[in-house]
Design an enzyme around this catalytic site. Structure first.
Site, mmCIF file in Angstrom:
data_model
loop_
_atom_site.group_PDB
_atom_site.id
_atom_site.type_symbol
_atom_site.label_atom_id
_atom_site.label_comp_id
_atom_site.label_asym_id
_atom_site.label_seq_id
_atom_site.Cartn_x
_atom_site.Cartn_y
_atom_site.Cartn_z
ATOM 1 N N GLU A 1 47.184 -7.409 -19.134
ATOM 2 C CA GLU A 1 47.654 -7.648 -17.768
ATOM 3 C C GLU A 1 46.522 -8.149 -16.856
ATOM 4 O O GLU A 1 46.746 -8.401 -15.678
ATOM 5 C CB GLU A 1 48.266 -6.369 -17.191
ATOM 6 C CG GLU A 1 49.686 -6.123 -17.663
ATOM 7 C CD GLU A 1 49.784 -5.906 -19.177
ATOM 8 O OE1 GLU A 1 50.626 -6.572 -19.804
ATOM 9 O OE2 GLU A 1 49.025 -5.072 -19.719
ATOM 10 N N ASN B 1 51.629 -8.661 -25.456
ATOM 11 C CA ASN B 1 52.242 -9.744 -24.689
ATOM 12 C C ASN B 1 51.242 -10.832 -24.324
ATOM 13 O O ASN B 1 50.042 -10.587 -24.198
ATOM 14 C CB ASN B 1 52.827 -9.186 -23.398
ATOM 15 C CG ASN B 1 51.759 -8.511 -22.538
ATOM 16 O OD1 ASN B 1 51.319 -7.409 -22.868
ATOM 17 N ND2 ASN B 1 51.332 -9.142 -21.458
ATOM 18 N N ASP C 1 57.400 -9.094 -21.445
ATOM 19 C CA ASP C 1 56.359 -8.122 -21.768
ATOM 20 C C ASP C 1 56.758 -7.271 -22.977
ATOM 21 O O ASP C 1 56.532 -6.073 -23.009
ATOM 22 C CB ASP C 1 56.047 -7.216 -20.565
ATOM 23 C CG ASP C 1 54.889 -6.265 -20.830
ATOM 24 O OD1 ASP C 1 53.912 -6.683 -21.479
ATOM 25 O OD2 ASP C 1 54.965 -5.094 -20.408
#
Length: 598
Positions: free
Chosen positions: A199, A283, A325
């Protein structure tokens, strides 16, 4: 006489050699693992196949209701406790979330006194770049050493007897948003470690360190050119879509692979017969899929590699061009199953995208992919091509709120590991039942800051309950039984030869259920919600014990461990919207609980 005497000497020499060979054969190798009688729990999954199955059978459906607390211990840490206790001989080892204390408990003493405590002095700044709580998923024991990771990107080896630091290796930079949260695995003298931080635009990798020295032996990236991904002539993916030169570059916009995610923060399995390790990649970044057209290899899939060299054997991408995700980091459980009239060596992989994959672990062929949760984001898996068939009606679009995305970004199941019983031939799945609304937007990469581009709001799925604990038959392609839970079941599971399965709930119940039918046998209320991994071992007194860490947190419990404002439904990447009532039923605080029969 000389010839006869020489002949006699040769005969005796041959006998001596034979006897010596037999004696040497009888001696265990230096690094051999003792015969597996279920007494110990040396790695979070207990075995290389990631079964989390204990062969102990003292605790049964007929006596589980009599389980009592043997001892407990407060860790003094208030964040999410996701680790599995490790048990070797008469000692238990526990790793906490940040600041990553390690405790060793003497199981031979009443109350299991602390033998030693190790403080790695983890850099406090690492807390600021931890995506979803400052968790740690545990340690691993091998050859007298305990190996674990710290949030600030160090892998550390301790002398298991004394707690003395033997070496530490720095593997990444927190200034870039990189952390380490996974439990390492030791295979053939190599400590395997993967990174977190997808992220934050981190480029994912799996690294092998020399168990004796901490020196780096190889690093395999999840994105980039073949030489970085350790793809060579031995790479034989089953599906055509995974074949080609430098796909880790060509399936991305220019240079996007350099900040493309694909981190390796989940579980690793190992097949000694095939000599292959298996692990998943997370992801791609950012979450806004419009900013990264292409399949975005090698994210959201499963790698098979050689542990000694790191060279890739095959890869399967469960969610190409991931839109939600749906990390692929969940565990792969290695079992042999009767399929199509023959016994196949397979791996069972319950993916965040909602499908339970049965994959031939020698070739990477998907044999089946069945929904184990509620799915609206896709329409099934094409077994001919291996491709996930996305539902175009649920594709995220910039500036538009797309509703009823199921499963939510946390998946039908997140990191929390399953357990397999060779007795019942069932896989026990702790899982979520969540959907979400999604709004994506353009975002820019700034090192060390979130690189997401999406606003989510999660909510309960069909039926109103937010979690389930289920038993899955991979041969019959169906759930055998399921237990609805109010909150997501964010803990791991352990199955035992006594046909009892254990798991915990986020509102603080530790439960024992009948492995065959799911009947509740016993439960115990802990001081905080459970997101840890239960284990079972034989104590020095010869009796079976079950241990688990309580301490709510993680992504699902961040509303409590992070003291987040429940009025902000978008907090914790939208998880708070589904967990606003969690602070009413549990409080934060780490505690070790250990149970046995009276």
């Amino acid at each position: 006489m000389r010839w006869k005497g020489r002949s006699l000497s040769l005969a005796w020499a041959r006998r001596i050699v034979v006897v010596a060979c037999v004696l040497i054969w009888m001696l265990p190798p230096v690094s051999a693992v003792p015969a597996d009688d279920g007494a110990e729990w040396r790695m979070p999954a207990r075995d290389y196949a990631s079964t989390r199955f204990s062969p102990l059978d003292e605790i049964t459906p007929s006596n589980a209701s009599r389980l009592k607390l043997a001892f407990s211990f407060s860790t003094g840490v208030e964040k999410g406790h996701e680790a599995a206790p490790i048990v070797v001989g008469g000692t238990m080892y526990v790793v906490t979330p940040y600041p990553n204390y390690v405790f060793a408990f003497d199981l031979t003493k009443p109350g299991a006194n602390v033998k030693w405590k190790f403080d790695p002095k983890t850099n406090a700044s690492s807390q600021g770049v931890a995506c979803c709580d400052v968790v740690n998923r545990g340690a691993v024991y091998a050859d007298g050493r305990l190996f674990f990771n710290t949030l600030d990107n160090h892998t550390i080896a301790l002398d298991a007897a004394s707690g003395k630091e033997l070496w530490r290796a720095k593997l990444g930079e927190i200034q870039l948003g990189q952390t380490l949260t996974m439990a390492p695995l030791v295979v053939k003298g190599r400590v395997l470690v993967g990174n977190s931080g997808g992220e934050f635009g981190i480029r994912g990798w799996l690294t092998a360190l020399d168990a004796a020295t901490g020196n780096q032996l190889w690093r395999a990236y999840s994105t980039g050119p073949d030489k970085d991904v350790l793809i060579g002539a031995a790479f034989k993916p089953f599906y055509a879509g995974d074949r080609g030169k430098d796909l880790g570059v060509k399936t991305w916009p220019a240079d996007a692979w350099k900040i493309g995610g694909g981190t390796v923060w989940g579980w690793i399995s190992y097949d000694p017969q095939l000599d292959v390790i298996y692990y998943g990649t997370s992801n791609p970044g950012p979450w806004n899929p419009d900013q990264r057209p292409g399949a975005n290899k090698w994210t959201c899939g499963i790698f098979a590699r050689r542990p000694e060299s790191g060279e890739a054997v095959w890869f399967y991408q469960a969610s190409p061009h991931d839109q939600y995700d749906y990390d692929g980091v969940n565990e792969s459980v290695l079992v042999d199953l009767p399929i199509g009239g023959a016994t196949r060596k397979v791996l069972l992989h319950p993916d965040r995208n909602g499908y339970l994959y049965v994959i031939d672990r020698a070739t990477g062929e998907v044999l089946s992919a069945d929904p184990f949760g509620h799915i609206t984001t896709s329409l099934g898996v094409d077994l001919e091509s291996g491709a996930l068939r996305y539902n175009p009606q649920k594709a995220p679009k910039v500036g538009k709120v797309v509703r009823d995305i199921c499963p939510a970004s946390a998946g039908a199941k997140d990191w929390q590991p399953t357990a397999w019983s060779p007795r019942t031939r069932l896989l026990y799945i702790p899982q979520q039942n969540l959907c979400q609304d999604t709004l994506v937007a353009e975002t820019s990469y700034i090192a060390g800051t979130p690189y997401v581009g999406a606003e989510l709001k999660m909510r309960p799925g069909p039926g109103g309950h937010r979690g389930e604990f289920s038993a899955w038959d991979p041969v019959a392609h169906k759930k055998v039984w399921t237990i609805a839970e109010d909150f997501p079941v964010w803990s791991g599971a352990v199955a035992t030869a006594g046909d009892v399965v254990f798991y915990g709930t986020m509102d603080g119940w530790f439960k024992a259920v009948d492995a065959k039918n799911g009947t509740l046998l016993w439960r115990f209320k802990t001081s905080s919600g459970i997101i840890g991994q239960p284990v079972s071992y034989r104590g020095p007194d010869g009796h079976q014990y079950v241990a688990v860490l309580a301490g709510v947190g993680g992504w699902a419990g961040a509303v409590v461990s992070g003291d987040l404002d429940t009025r902000d439904g978008s907090a914790a990447f939208g998880f708070v919207n589904a967990m606003k009532d969690l602070p009413l039923v549990t409080t934060k605080g780490g505690m070790l609980y250990v149970f046995r029969l009276p």
